[in-house]
Write a protein that holds these residues in place. Structure first.
Motif, PDB file in Angstrom:
ATOM      1  N   PHE A  77     -14.975   0.232  -4.839  1.00  0.00           N
ATOM      2  CA  PHE A  77     -13.905   0.268  -6.336  1.00  0.00           C
ATOM      3  C   PHE A  77     -13.368   0.918  -6.134  1.00  0.00           C
ATOM      4  N   GLU A  78     -13.687   1.595  -6.335  1.00  0.00           N
ATOM      5  CA  GLU A  78     -12.672   3.211  -5.945  1.00  0.00           C
ATOM      6  C   GLU A  78     -11.773   3.165  -4.842  1.00  0.00           C
ATOM      7  N   LEU A  79     -11.646   2.508  -3.881  1.00  0.00           N
ATOM      8  CA  LEU A  79     -10.863   2.489  -2.487  1.00  0.00           C
ATOM      9  C   LEU A  79      -9.869   1.592  -2.468  1.00  0.00           C
ATOM     10  N   GLY A  80     -10.676  -0.351  -3.433  1.00  0.00           N
ATOM     11  CA  GLY A  80      -9.666  -0.721  -3.609  1.00  0.00           C
ATOM     12  C   GLY A  80      -8.210  -0.177  -5.288  1.00  0.00           C
ATOM     13  N   PHE A  81      -8.800   0.803  -6.027  1.00  0.00           N
ATOM     14  CA  PHE A  81      -8.261   0.912  -6.689  1.00  0.00           C
ATOM     15  C   PHE A  81      -6.605   1.923  -6.427  1.00  0.00           C
ATOM     16  N   ILE A  82      -7.895   3.138  -5.946  1.00  0.00           N
ATOM     17  CA  ILE A  82      -6.403   3.588  -5.300  1.00  0.00           C
ATOM     18  C   ILE A  82      -5.649   2.981  -4.586  1.00  0.00           C
ATOM     19  N   LEU A  83      -5.893   2.131  -3.993  1.00  0.00           N
ATOM     20  CA  LEU A  83      -5.080   1.073  -2.892  1.00  0.00           C
ATOM     21  C   LEU A  83      -3.870   0.210  -4.333  1.00  0.00           C
ATOM     22  N   GLY A  84      -4.721   0.142  -5.016  1.00  0.00           N
ATOM     23  CA  GLY A  84      -4.223  -0.705  -5.705  1.00  0.00           C
ATOM     24  C   GLY A  84      -3.046   0.103  -6.854  1.00  0.00           C
ATOM     25  N   VAL A  85      -3.003   1.072  -7.176  1.00  0.00           N
ATOM     26  CA  VAL A  85      -2.553   1.873  -7.854  1.00  0.00           C
ATOM     27  C   VAL A  85      -1.402   2.778  -6.639  1.00  0.00           C
ATOM     28  N   ALA A  86      -1.499   2.756  -5.668  1.00  0.00           N
ATOM     29  CA  ALA A  86      -0.827   3.385  -4.634  1.00  0.00           C
ATOM     30  C   ALA A  86       0.426   1.794  -4.254  1.00  0.00           C
ATOM     31  N   ALA A  87       0.392   0.699  -3.679  1.00  0.00           N
ATOM     32  CA  ALA A  87       0.560  -0.614  -3.484  1.00  0.00           C
ATOM     33  C   ALA A  87       1.766  -0.776  -4.774  1.00  0.00           C
ATOM     34  N   SER A  88       1.525  -0.161  -6.369  1.00  0.00           N
ATOM     35  CA  SER A  88       2.219  -0.640  -7.268  1.00  0.00           C
ATOM     36  C   SER A  88       3.401   0.323  -7.161  1.00  0.00           C
ATOM     37  N   LEU A  89       2.797   1.632  -6.964  1.00  0.00           N
ATOM     38  CA  LEU A  89       3.857   2.720  -6.977  1.00  0.00           C
ATOM     39  C   LEU A  89       4.916   2.200  -5.977  1.00  0.00           C
ATOM     40  N   ALA A  90       4.796   2.184  -5.046  1.00  0.00           N
ATOM     41  CA  ALA A  90       5.882   1.366  -3.520  1.00  0.00           C
ATOM     42  C   ALA A  90       6.583   0.018  -4.024  1.00  0.00           C
ATOM     43  N   LEU A  91       5.550  -1.194  -4.390  1.00  0.00           N
ATOM     44  CA  LEU A  91       6.266  -2.194  -5.203  1.00  0.00           C
ATOM     45  C   LEU A  91       7.397  -1.840  -6.578  1.00  0.00           C
ATOM     46  N   ALA A  92       7.314  -0.936  -6.856  1.00  0.00           N
ATOM     47  CA  ALA A  92       8.487  -0.326  -8.195  1.00  0.00           C
ATOM     48  C   ALA A  92       9.137   0.582  -7.733  1.00  0.00           C
ATOM     49  N   ALA A  93       9.486   0.682  -5.797  1.00  0.00           N
ATOM     50  CA  ALA A  93      10.204   1.488  -5.723  1.00  0.00           C
ATOM     51  C   ALA A  93      11.275   0.800  -5.438  1.00  0.00           C
ATOM     52  N   PRO A  94      12.998   1.686  -5.223  1.00  0.00           N
ATOM     53  CA  PRO A  94      14.234   1.096  -5.212  1.00  0.00           C
ATOM     54  C   PRO A  94      14.294   0.731  -3.672  1.00  0.00           C
ATOM     55  N   LYS A  95      14.691  -0.533  -3.197  1.00  0.00           N
ATOM     56  CA  LYS A  95      14.932  -0.714  -2.174  1.00  0.00           C
ATOM     57  C   LYS A  95      15.121  -0.072  -1.536  1.00  0.00           C
ATOM     58  N   GLY A  96      14.554   1.041  -0.056  1.00  0.00           N
ATOM     59  CA  GLY A  96      15.697   1.003   0.571  1.00  0.00           C
ATOM     60  C   GLY A  96      15.432   2.601   0.047  1.00  0.00           C
ATOM     61  N   ALA A  97      14.602   3.095  -0.603  1.00  0.00           N
ATOM     62  CA  ALA A  97      15.081   4.402  -1.375  1.00  0.00           C
ATOM     63  C   ALA A  97      13.796   5.170  -0.385  1.00  0.00           C
TER      64      ALA A  97
END
Length: 258
Positions: free
Chosen positions: A238-258
């Motif tokens: 769960f801890e692994l998945g949670f941190i992966l989810g946070v990192a994925a959220s940050l990556a998805l929210a980043a502007p394309k090409g940034a």
């Protein structure tokens, strides 16, 4: 009030290597009753890891702050949950019957499945954490540690105990948790989630829950229920998945090409 303090200290003693006062009149059932405070202990451990991560991020970038933060958690807990993950992977991966799986899980030696599961989990967790800025990474560590312990409490409620009461991590076999105890644990685990920055909590909880449920269902199918090692594995994934989810959220929210 004294009873609750005793149960909290029992949870600290059980889950960490933090020195605590001796518990007079200790009874084995206290460990089960103290499960309501497992997430609170997780928040304390996560807070220490977060402090290390934030402080290290002021000096270094890249993987080093993440590795130091994870190392701090391992030191504080004595690799308690990591050991459970490795034993669970060895048992579920290497045994062909329930009896053989449980026997493998009792073996103090680590096998191929356990080494791979532990190494990959720590590596992926560190890699994901290394992508986060100091503030978000610190929050993720606190939230992940608290919610991971909450996931293990849910597993205790949802699955029957199949470990050996004579050689298990607690004696006798743990009694069923009440709904009130589970809800208390979940309420504590959810405290950092209410402070979720930038709405990352949904994906983080979702990914963590998927991994934890997958392991719990596998344990039910191959073992018939849970052991202390399985609970450690549930917390870790769960801890692994949670941190992966946070990192994925940050990556998805980043502007394309940034």
């Amino acid at each position: 009030m004294l009873r609750q303090l005793q149960l909290f200290l029992c949870a600290v003693q059980f889950l960490t290597r933090i020195p605590t006062p001796a518990l007079n009149g200790f009874e084995p059932d206290w460990i089960s009753r103290s499960a309501r405070y497992f997430p609170l202990v997780g928040l304390l451990v996560g807070g220490a890891c977060a402090a290390v991560f934030w402080a290290a991020s002021q000096i270094w970038s890249g993987w080093l702050p993440a590795l130091l933060a994870i190392a701090a958690g391992v030191l504080i807990t004595g690799a308690f949950h990591e050991d459970g993950l490795a034993d669970t992977a060895d048992g579920l991966g290497g045994g062909t019957t329930v009896a053989k799986r449980l026997t493998i899980m009792k073996d103090s030696r680590i096998g191929t499945y356990g080494a791979l599961a532990l190494g990959l989990t720590l590596a992926v967790k560190a890699a994901a954490l290394a992508t986060l800025p100091a503030g978000l990474g610190a929050w993720a560590l606190v939230a992940a540690h608290g919610a991971g312990r909450g996931a293990s409490v849910l597993a205790m409620r949802a699955l029957p105990y199949v470990g050996d009461a004579k050689t298990g991590k607690w004696k006798p076999s743990p009694s069923d948790l009440s709904l009130a105890e589970v809800l208390t644990a979940l309420a504590v685990a959810g405290l950092p989630l209410a402070l979720s920055p930038d709405g990352v909590v949904i994906l983080a909880v979702l990914v963590g829950a998927v991994l934890a449920v997958a392991l719990a269902l596998t344990a039910r199918r191959l073992l018939g229920g849970y052991t202390g090692d399985v609970l450690g594995g549930v917390e870790q994934v769960f801890e692994l998945g949670f941190i992966l989810g946070v990192a994925a959220s940050l990556a998805l929210a980043a502007p394309k090409g940034a």
